[in-house]
Design a protein around this motif. Structure first.
Motif, PDB file in Angstrom:
ATOM      1  N   GLU A   1       0.836  -1.196   0.000  1.00  0.00           N
ATOM      2  CA  GLU A   1       0.000   0.000   0.000  1.00  0.00           C
ATOM      3  C   GLU A   1       0.876   1.253   0.000  1.00  0.00           C
ATOM      4  O   GLU A   1       1.950   1.271   0.595  1.00  0.00           O
ATOM      5  N   ILE A   2       0.406   2.287  -0.651  1.00  0.00           N
ATOM      6  CA  ILE A   2       1.186   3.501  -0.826  1.00  0.00           C
ATOM      7  C   ILE A   2       1.140   4.370   0.428  1.00  0.00           C
ATOM      8  O   ILE A   2       0.085   4.562   1.038  1.00  0.00           O
ATOM      9  N   LEU A   3       2.294   4.903   0.811  1.00  0.00           N
ATOM     10  CA  LEU A   3       2.361   5.842   1.923  1.00  0.00           C
ATOM     11  C   LEU A   3       1.864   7.214   1.482  1.00  0.00           C
ATOM     12  O   LEU A   3       1.755   7.494   0.286  1.00  0.00           O
ATOM     13  N   SER A   4       1.611   8.086   2.418  1.00  0.00           N
ATOM     14  CA  SER A   4       1.119   9.428   2.090  1.00  0.00           C
ATOM     15  C   SER A   4       2.196  10.215   1.347  1.00  0.00           C
ATOM     16  O   SER A   4       3.387   9.905   1.421  1.00  0.00           O
ATOM     17  N   ASP A   5       1.763  11.262   0.653  1.00  0.00           N
ATOM     18  CA  ASP A   5       2.699  12.104  -0.099  1.00  0.00           C
ATOM     19  C   ASP A   5       3.751  12.714   0.824  1.00  0.00           C
ATOM     20  O   ASP A   5       4.923  12.843   0.441  1.00  0.00           O
ATOM     21  N   GLU A   6       3.346  13.103   2.031  1.00  0.00           N
ATOM     22  CA  GLU A   6       4.289  13.724   2.967  1.00  0.00           C
ATOM     23  C   GLU A   6       5.414  12.758   3.337  1.00  0.00           C
ATOM     24  O   GLU A   6       6.576  13.158   3.463  1.00  0.00           O
ATOM     25  N   ILE A   7       5.060  11.488   3.519  1.00  0.00           N
ATOM     26  CA  ILE A   7       6.065  10.485   3.866  1.00  0.00           C
ATOM     27  C   ILE A   7       6.926  10.158   2.658  1.00  0.00           C
ATOM     28  O   ILE A   7       8.156  10.060   2.747  1.00  0.00           O
ATOM     29  N   GLN A   8       6.296   9.981   1.504  1.00  0.00           N
ATOM     30  CA  GLN A   8       7.029   9.607   0.298  1.00  0.00           C
ATOM     31  C   GLN A   8       8.087  10.633  -0.081  1.00  0.00           C
ATOM     32  O   GLN A   8       9.118  10.273  -0.643  1.00  0.00           O
ATOM     33  N   LYS A   9       7.830  11.888   0.220  1.00  0.00           N
ATOM     34  CA  LYS A   9       8.817  12.931  -0.096  1.00  0.00           C
ATOM     35  C   LYS A   9      10.145  12.687   0.614  1.00  0.00           C
ATOM     36  O   LYS A   9      11.191  13.166   0.177  1.00  0.00           O
ATOM     37  N   LEU A  10      10.082  11.959   1.726  1.00  0.00           N
ATOM     38  CA  LEU A  10      11.292  11.703   2.514  1.00  0.00           C
ATOM     39  C   LEU A  10      11.996  10.416   2.119  1.00  0.00           C
ATOM     40  O   LEU A  10      13.120  10.170   2.564  1.00  0.00           O
ATOM     41  N   LEU A  11      11.345   9.590   1.313  1.00  0.00           N
ATOM     42  CA  LEU A  11      11.908   8.293   0.928  1.00  0.00           C
ATOM     43  C   LEU A  11      12.619   8.432  -0.412  1.00  0.00           C
ATOM     44  O   LEU A  11      12.019   8.278  -1.469  1.00  0.00           O
ATOM     45  N   ASN A  12      13.900   8.717  -0.366  1.00  0.00           N
ATOM     46  CA  ASN A  12      14.680   8.950  -1.576  1.00  0.00           C
ATOM     47  C   ASN A  12      15.764   7.885  -1.699  1.00  0.00           C
ATOM     48  O   ASN A  12      16.607   7.733  -0.803  1.00  0.00           O
ATOM     49  N   TRP A  13      15.702   7.160  -2.798  1.00  0.00           N
ATOM     50  CA  TRP A  13      16.683   6.095  -3.057  1.00  0.00           C
ATOM     51  C   TRP A  13      17.728   6.632  -4.027  1.00  0.00           C
ATOM     52  O   TRP A  13      17.410   7.019  -5.136  1.00  0.00           O
ATOM     53  N   LYS A  14      18.975   6.650  -3.600  1.00  0.00           N
ATOM     54  CA  LYS A  14      20.037   7.230  -4.410  1.00  0.00           C
ATOM     55  C   LYS A  14      20.474   6.263  -5.516  1.00  0.00           C
ATOM     56  O   LYS A  14      20.896   5.148  -5.257  1.00  0.00           O
ATOM     57  N   MET A  15      20.350   6.715  -6.755  1.00  0.00           N
ATOM     58  CA  MET A  15      20.798   5.948  -7.905  1.00  0.00           C
ATOM     59  C   MET A  15      22.324   5.912  -7.934  1.00  0.00           C
ATOM     60  O   MET A  15      22.989   6.894  -7.614  1.00  0.00           O
ATOM     61  N   SER A  16      22.889   4.763  -8.291  1.00  0.00           N
ATOM     62  CA  SER A  16      24.334   4.647  -8.465  1.00  0.00           C
ATOM     63  C   SER A  16      24.620   4.143  -9.873  1.00  0.00           C
ATOM     64  O   SER A  16      23.712   3.812 -10.634  1.00  0.00           O
ATOM     65  N   THR A  17      25.886   4.066 -10.201  1.00  0.00           N
ATOM     66  CA  THR A  17      26.278   3.642 -11.546  1.00  0.00           C
ATOM     67  C   THR A  17      26.018   2.163 -11.796  1.00  0.00           C
ATOM     68  O   THR A  17      26.080   1.726 -12.942  1.00  0.00           O
ATOM     69  N   ILE A  18      25.770   1.391 -10.746  1.00  0.00           N
ATOM     70  CA  ILE A  18      25.498  -0.038 -10.957  1.00  0.00           C
ATOM     71  C   ILE A  18      24.149  -0.447 -10.367  1.00  0.00           C
ATOM     72  O   ILE A  18      23.930  -1.611 -10.050  1.00  0.00           O
ATOM     73  N   SER A  19      23.258   0.495 -10.205  1.00  0.00           N
ATOM     74  CA  SER A  19      21.961   0.180  -9.591  1.00  0.00           C
ATOM     75  C   SER A  19      21.231  -0.900 -10.382  1.00  0.00           C
ATOM     76  O   SER A  19      20.893  -0.685 -11.549  1.00  0.00           O
ATOM     77  N   PRO A  20      20.965  -2.060  -9.782  1.00  0.00           N
ATOM     78  CA  PRO A  20      20.261  -3.116 -10.503  1.00  0.00           C
ATOM     79  C   PRO A  20      18.800  -2.748 -10.737  1.00  0.00           C
ATOM     80  O   PRO A  20      18.139  -2.170  -9.878  1.00  0.00           O
ATOM     81  N   ARG A  21      18.303  -3.111 -11.875  1.00  0.00           N
ATOM     82  CA  ARG A  21      16.928  -2.798 -12.251  1.00  0.00           C
ATOM     83  C   ARG A  21      15.929  -3.372 -11.238  1.00  0.00           C
ATOM     84  O   ARG A  21      14.964  -2.709 -10.854  1.00  0.00           O
ATOM     85  N   LEU A  22      16.165  -4.604 -10.803  1.00  0.00           N
ATOM     86  CA  LEU A  22      15.223  -5.226  -9.880  1.00  0.00           C
ATOM     87  C   LEU A  22      15.158  -4.476  -8.555  1.00  0.00           C
ATOM     88  O   LEU A  22      14.094  -4.363  -7.951  1.00  0.00           O
ATOM     89  N   VAL A  23      16.290  -3.974  -8.089  1.00  0.00           N
ATOM     90  CA  VAL A  23      16.297  -3.209  -6.843  1.00  0.00           C
ATOM     91  C   VAL A  23      15.440  -1.962  -6.998  1.00  0.00           C
ATOM     92  O   VAL A  23      14.617  -1.632  -6.135  1.00  0.00           O
ATOM     93  N   LEU A  24      15.621  -1.262  -8.124  1.00  0.00           N
ATOM     94  CA  LEU A  24      14.851  -0.037  -8.357  1.00  0.00           C
ATOM     95  C   LEU A  24      13.355  -0.315  -8.416  1.00  0.00           C
ATOM     96  O   LEU A  24      12.546   0.439  -7.881  1.00  0.00           O
ATOM     97  N   GLN A  25      12.988  -1.406  -9.078  1.00  0.00           N
ATOM     98  CA  GLN A  25      11.565  -1.754  -9.161  1.00  0.00           C
ATOM     99  C   GLN A  25      10.982  -2.014  -7.778  1.00  0.00           C
ATOM    100  O   GLN A  25       9.899  -1.539  -7.445  1.00  0.00           O
ATOM    101  N   ILE A  26      11.708  -2.781  -6.973  1.00  0.00           N
ATOM    102  CA  ILE A  26      11.183  -3.184  -5.672  1.00  0.00           C
ATOM    103  C   ILE A  26      11.070  -1.992  -4.728  1.00  0.00           C
ATOM    104  O   ILE A  26      10.054  -1.818  -4.038  1.00  0.00           O
ATOM    105  N   VAL A  27      12.098  -1.131  -4.679  1.00  0.00           N
ATOM    106  CA  VAL A  27      12.017   0.000  -3.756  1.00  0.00           C
ATOM    107  C   VAL A  27      10.977   1.018  -4.229  1.00  0.00           C
ATOM    108  O   VAL A  27      10.309   1.662  -3.407  1.00  0.00           O
TER     109      VAL A  27
END
Length: 557
Positions: free
Chosen positions: A78-104
């Motif tokens: 289930e999706i968190l509120s917009d206020e919470i989501q603004k704080l959830l930032n996943w830093k992309m790296s040069t080897i970020s696996p596609r599956l990791v990005l999808q899951i987070v």
């Protein structure tokens, strides 16, 4: 700098990455919203059911962790509120696996390449000083010093030290290795005595790069650092073909040491039938099992069925079923593999734990997924070939996707990510907890006090006396301090979230490994004593911790 994802042929991922690097999109929309749309394009499976976005702790006054799900299981979060989501930032790296990005992304994280207030990342190994720059709520997928395991020369040096110290064949699970140029004289002496095959590897490469099988002295590189390792010429064969095992190992902490092994993995076959003849030594498709090499062979066959033994890549569980048809005790083989993993980690534990304590601010900062490459010889003895600190998370087939998607989900749930404690009012936190039906805490954000040790004098005395052996281990649980309780509730919470991982240290019978540590460490003694007492009655242990937690003030925890 050129940025390349693991799935370097994936145009969609390249688009996502380029947006993260530039911080803008082609059509003028915000980067985060466009990235989310792109990720959703590749996650179109119709889902059933829904998980709460947060997972409650087993214990009162401990903040919940973020829930992660795997799209192959058709379960969404289930999706968190917009206020919470603004704080959830996943830093992309040069080897970020596609599956990791999808899951987070499915759990509400924004994918970013430029924001400083990121929550977590999955990237390349960092230099030790970089760990000092982490904010207390940030989490990364490496430990300071994990090169002691990931570099082939360092790994061999650490295992060799254990071999020399114990001399009882307990650490004889890695082929004899020579680190050149410093071991050149020793290699010359062995070369004169024995006429065998050797395998040459760069000390810090991956995916089979620069690896050759030789038996002539002139084929050894003389001017560059390499390792030369005895070639295991009698491997166990399936369908007359050589294979190795990719075993996934998660370490959530080096102090205390906590090791998990995944209950499934990959079996990677060479694409040419095996021969020990010298005339075939140069045949990479016969002697090397790396997917990145064998996939280039025209005869390589992809296996998209996780249940069957077909093609040049199987699941580990499929291999066990295959071997059981021939009355092979796969439980014994698996037990030997787990023993090998624990001893490998212990052989490198002291230098890594020293660096972790020097360069990280708390116990929350780090975790690491390792890829163990293991070969079974003709007697089904497991041999450690190498350990990868950034194991490939490519999803080149349905079989890969099945294993790795679930693996990543279980890694992220086990290590436990919190909502960062930024700009969220108490009222917002309590509203979110009510929505998630979490009633055992009033706060849902990261709490640094849980992950740090501010020891009182009596706690320092207790730890010192146990480490020096002045007090017996049987007394360590008699009077649990506040710091003891922190360690134990983290351990039990983590174990409750581990999914398909199996904790192999500490665990039942792990006391036999304590003698191998370079230095006795209190938290290892504490968790070992806890497992000895409560492994078969974990509910009783949790009940005890619950009563202790209820007696403590929130500030103390």
């Amino acid at each position: 700098m050129e940025y390349v994802l693991e799935d370097d042929n994936d145009i969609l991922n390249q688009q996502i990455l380029s947006m993260c690097v530039s911080g803008e999109s082609e059509n003028g929309y915000s980067t985060d919203s466009v990235i989310t749309e792109k990720l959703l394009e590749i996650d179109l499976i119709k889902e059933v059911n829904a998980l709460s976005p947060l997972r409650a702790s087993l214990f009162p006054n401990i903040p919940p962790t973020i829930n992660f799900s795997c799209f192959t299981e058709r379960i969404k979060v289930e999706i968190l509120s917009d206020e919470i989501q603004k704080l959830l930032n996943w830093k992309m790296s040069t080897i970020s696996p596609r599956l990791v990005l999808q899951i987070v992304n499915r759990s509400g994280f924004n994918i970013t390449g430029h924001m400083s207030n990121w929550t977590s990342t999955w990237g390349k190994y960092m230099k030790c000083n970089e760990f000092k720059t982490l904010k207390e709520y940030q989490k990364v997928n490496h430990f300071p010093g994990s090169f002691y395991i990931g570099r082939k020369d360092r790994l061999w040096s650490n295992i060799m030290k254990m071999n020399q110290k114990f001399r009882d064949e307990q650490f004889c699970f890695m082929p004899e290795t020579f680190i050149l140029p410093q071991d050149m004289k020793n290699l010359v002496d062995i070369w004169r005595e024995e006429e065998i095959n050797w395998i040459v590897k760069p000390p810090a490469s991956a995916r089979g790069a620069g690896v050759t099988v030789i038996n002539r002295w002139e084929d050894i590189p003389k001017n560059i650092p390499v390792i030369v390792q005895r070639y295991l010429s009698q491997p166990y064969l399936v369908n007359d073909t050589k294979f190795d095992l990719r075993i996934y190992v998660l370490v959530t902490s080096f102090y205390p040491l906590k090791i998990y092994i995944y209950n499934n993995g990959l079996v990677r076959f060479a694409s040419v039938k095996y021969s020990n003849s010298k005339k075939h030594l140069g045949e990479k498709f016969m002697h090397l099992t790396n997917y990145s090499i064998n996939c280039k062979n025209s005869s390589y066959t992809v296996n998209n069925n996780v249940e069957i033994c077909n093609g040049h890549k199987w699941t580990l569980k499929s291999l066990w079923k295959y071997l059981q048809q021939y009355n092979i005790d796969t439980d014994e083989v698996w037990s030997c593999i787990k023993d090998l993993v624990v001893k490998t980690m212990i052989s490198c534990e002291h230098p890594i734990s020293t660096l972790v304590r020097s360069y990280t601010k708390n116990r929350y900062s780090c975790y690491e997924l390792f890829g163990f490459d293991i070969l079974l010889d003709s007697n089904l003895k497991p041999w450690l070939l190498e350990v990868n600190i950034s194991p490939s998370l490519h999803s080149n087939s349905e079989l890969d996707k099945f294993i790795k998607c679930s693996l990543i989900k279980d890694v992220l749930n086990t290590v436990g990510l919190h909502i960062p404690s930024l700009e969220i009012s108490v009222k917002q936190q309590q509203e979110l907890l009510a929505k998630c039906n979490i009633t055992n805490t009033k706060f849902c954000c990261f709490d640094n006090d849980i992950y740090t040790s501010n020891l009182k004098q009596e706690e320092k005395v207790k730890q010192t006396r146990h480490e020096l052996g002045y007090w017996t281990q049987s007394t360590i649980l008699n009077r649990l301090s506040v710091d003891d309780i922190k360690i134990l509730i983290q351990s039990e919470d983590e174990l409750s979230r581990c999914g398909n991982f199996i904790r192999i240290f500490p665990s039942k019978g792990s006391s036999k490994y304590l003698k191998y540590f370079e230095k006795s460490k209190y938290y290892n003694l504490l968790l070992d004593a806890w497992e000895n007492k409560y492994f078969y009655n974990r509910k009783e242990g949790i009940k005890l911790l619950l009563s202790l937690c209820n007696d403590l003030n929130k500030k103390e925890l």
